[in-house]
Design a protein around this motif. Sequence first.
Motif, PDB file in Angstrom:
ATOM      1  N   UNK A   5       0.939  -0.944   0.017  1.00  9.36           N
ATOM      2  CA  UNK A   5       0.247  -0.146  -0.265  1.00  9.36           C
ATOM      3  C   UNK A   5       0.775   1.174  -0.583  1.00  9.36           C
ATOM      4  N   UNK A   6       1.839   1.127   0.384  1.00  5.46           N
ATOM      5  CA  UNK A   6       2.538   2.125   1.020  1.00  5.46           C
ATOM      6  C   UNK A   6       3.628   2.684  -0.922  1.00  5.46           C
ATOM      7  N   UNK A   7       3.828   1.451  -1.279  1.00  4.40           N
ATOM      8  CA  UNK A   7       4.344   1.336  -2.159  1.00  4.40           C
ATOM      9  C   UNK A   7       3.143   2.042  -3.784  1.00  4.40           C
ATOM     10  N   UNK A   8       2.255   1.764  -3.466  1.00  2.92           N
ATOM     11  CA  UNK A   8       1.175   2.252  -3.988  1.00  2.92           C
ATOM     12  C   UNK A   8       1.087   3.688  -4.597  1.00  2.92           C
ATOM     13  N   UNK A   9       1.376   4.433  -2.424  1.00  2.00           N
ATOM     14  CA  UNK A   9       0.978   5.777  -2.673  1.00  2.00           C
ATOM     15  C   UNK A   9       2.190   6.440  -3.337  1.00  2.00           C
ATOM     16  N   UNK A  10       3.544   5.789  -3.736  1.00  2.05           N
ATOM     17  CA  UNK A  10       4.955   6.012  -3.940  1.00  2.05           C
ATOM     18  C   UNK A  10       4.253   6.929  -5.515  1.00  2.05           C
ATOM     19  N   UNK A  11       4.149   5.205  -5.919  1.00  2.00           N
ATOM     20  CA  UNK A  11       3.810   4.995  -7.618  1.00  2.00           C
ATOM     21  C   UNK A  11       2.434   5.903  -8.169  1.00  2.00           C
ATOM     22  N   UNK A  12       1.858   6.505  -7.634  1.00  2.00           N
ATOM     23  CA  UNK A  12       0.373   7.330  -7.770  1.00  2.00           C
ATOM     24  C   UNK A  12       0.473   8.718  -6.939  1.00  2.00           C
ATOM     25  N   UNK A  13       1.506   9.310  -6.387  1.00  2.32           N
ATOM     26  CA  UNK A  13       3.134  10.065  -6.001  1.00  2.32           C
ATOM     27  C   UNK A  13       3.517  10.620  -7.508  1.00  2.32           C
ATOM     28  N   UNK A  14       3.875  10.123  -7.925  1.00  2.00           N
ATOM     29  CA  UNK A  14       4.905   9.578  -9.554  1.00  2.00           C
ATOM     30  C   UNK A  14       4.394  10.399 -10.270  1.00  2.00           C
ATOM     31  N   UNK A  15       2.958   9.789 -10.275  1.00  2.00           N
ATOM     32  CA  UNK A  15       2.286   9.877 -11.637  1.00  2.00           C
ATOM     33  C   UNK A  15       1.849  11.168 -11.639  1.00  2.00           C
ATOM     34  N   UNK A  16       1.626  12.131 -10.553  1.00  2.00           N
ATOM     35  CA  UNK A  16       1.351  13.594  -9.897  1.00  2.00           C
ATOM     36  C   UNK A  16       2.723  14.247 -11.098  1.00  2.00           C
ATOM     37  N   UNK A  17       3.713  13.959 -10.431  1.00  2.00           N
ATOM     38  CA  UNK A  17       4.918  14.416 -10.787  1.00  2.00           C
ATOM     39  C   UNK A  17       5.792  14.447 -11.828  1.00  2.00           C
ATOM     40  N   UNK A  18       6.251  15.630 -12.871  1.00  2.00           N
ATOM     41  CA  UNK A  18       7.480  15.260 -13.010  1.00  2.00           C
ATOM     42  C   UNK A  18       8.915  13.770 -12.642  1.00  2.00           C
ATOM     43  N   UNK A  19       9.700  13.913 -13.708  1.00  2.00           N
ATOM     44  CA  UNK A  19      10.433  12.758 -13.650  1.00  2.00           C
ATOM     45  C   UNK A  19      11.917  13.696 -12.517  1.00  2.00           C
ATOM     46  N   UNK A  20      12.133  15.151 -12.324  1.00  2.00           N
ATOM     47  CA  UNK A  20      12.643  15.704 -11.783  1.00  2.00           C
ATOM     48  C   UNK A  20      12.253  15.687 -10.302  1.00  2.00           C
ATOM     49  N   UNK A  21      10.961  14.958  -9.766  1.00  2.00           N
ATOM     50  CA  UNK A  21      10.791  15.059  -8.111  1.00  2.00           C
ATOM     51  C   UNK A  21      11.170  13.385  -7.537  1.00  2.00           C
ATOM     52  N   UNK A  22      11.669  13.213  -6.846  1.00  2.00           N
ATOM     53  CA  UNK A  22      12.189  11.751  -6.470  1.00  2.00           C
ATOM     54  C   UNK A  22      11.083  12.034  -4.800  1.00  2.00           C
ATOM     55  N   UNK A  23      10.288  11.114  -5.134  1.00  2.00           N
ATOM     56  CA  UNK A  23       9.454  10.314  -4.013  1.00  2.00           C
ATOM     57  C   UNK A  23       9.820   8.880  -3.399  1.00  2.00           C
ATOM     58  N   UNK A  24      10.562   8.844  -2.385  1.00  2.00           N
ATOM     59  CA  UNK A  24      10.448   7.432  -2.047  1.00  2.00           C
ATOM     60  C   UNK A  24       9.571   7.209  -0.903  1.00  2.00           C
ATOM     61  N   UNK A  25       9.246   6.210  -0.195  1.00  2.00           N
ATOM     62  CA  UNK A  25       8.420   5.472   0.872  1.00  2.00           C
ATOM     63  C   UNK A  25       9.269   5.005   1.979  1.00  2.00           C
ATOM     64  N   UNK A  73      -5.309  10.754  -1.444  1.00  2.00           N
ATOM     65  CA  UNK A  73      -5.236  11.829  -0.869  1.00  2.00           C
ATOM     66  C   UNK A  73      -3.787  12.142  -0.739  1.00  2.00           C
ATOM     67  N   UNK A  74      -3.379  11.097  -0.210  1.00  2.00           N
ATOM     68  CA  UNK A  74      -2.072  11.711   0.557  1.00  2.00           C
ATOM     69  C   UNK A  74      -0.977  11.861  -0.375  1.00  2.00           C
ATOM     70  N   UNK A  75      -1.319  10.960  -2.207  1.00  2.00           N
ATOM     71  CA  UNK A  75      -0.375  11.259  -3.138  1.00  2.00           C
ATOM     72  C   UNK A  75      -1.130  12.148  -3.438  1.00  2.00           C
ATOM     73  N   UNK A  76      -2.245  12.857  -3.643  1.00  2.00           N
ATOM     74  CA  UNK A  76      -2.225  14.130  -4.045  1.00  2.00           C
ATOM     75  C   UNK A  76      -1.526  15.285  -3.298  1.00  2.00           C
ATOM     76  N   UNK A  77      -2.108  14.972  -2.042  1.00  2.00           N
ATOM     77  CA  UNK A  77      -1.311  16.138  -1.241  1.00  2.00           C
ATOM     78  C   UNK A  77      -0.042  16.472  -1.313  1.00  2.00           C
ATOM     79  N   UNK A  78       0.797  15.119  -1.110  1.00  2.00           N
ATOM     80  CA  UNK A  78       1.868  15.319  -1.628  1.00  2.00           C
ATOM     81  C   UNK A  78       2.616  16.082  -2.825  1.00  2.00           C
TER      82      UNK A  78
END
Length: 99
Positions: A5-25, A73-78
């Motif tokens: 589930x945490x990996x899904x949050x990180x993946x969803x967050x990546x979908x909202x952002x360009x590649x220059x943003x680094x997402x980790x969980x 909700x967490x992904x969009x907020x981040x």
Amino acid sequence: MLHRDVSRIAARTREFLPNEYVVDADVSSGMTGPEVTVAVRPPVGHAVSAGFTPDLEEAVAAEEVITAAERDEVARGLAASAALQVKQAISNNVRPTGK
């Protein structure tokens, strides 16, 4: 299930952002149980993160610890917070194009 589930949050967050943003969980063990942290490092500005302690007792019968609505909700907020950090970091260096 929690790691998935945490990996899904990180993946969803990546979908909202360009590649220059680094997402980790990360899932770690705290004094009261597992603690979840998802963080975003924007190309400029400060990193943002969301941390929480999921209730595993409620998730025993469920197929997911963090619901799809909560993950979204967490992904969009981040993503929004990370984008705001970039905007704030560059706002002093950018001249408006018009009035």
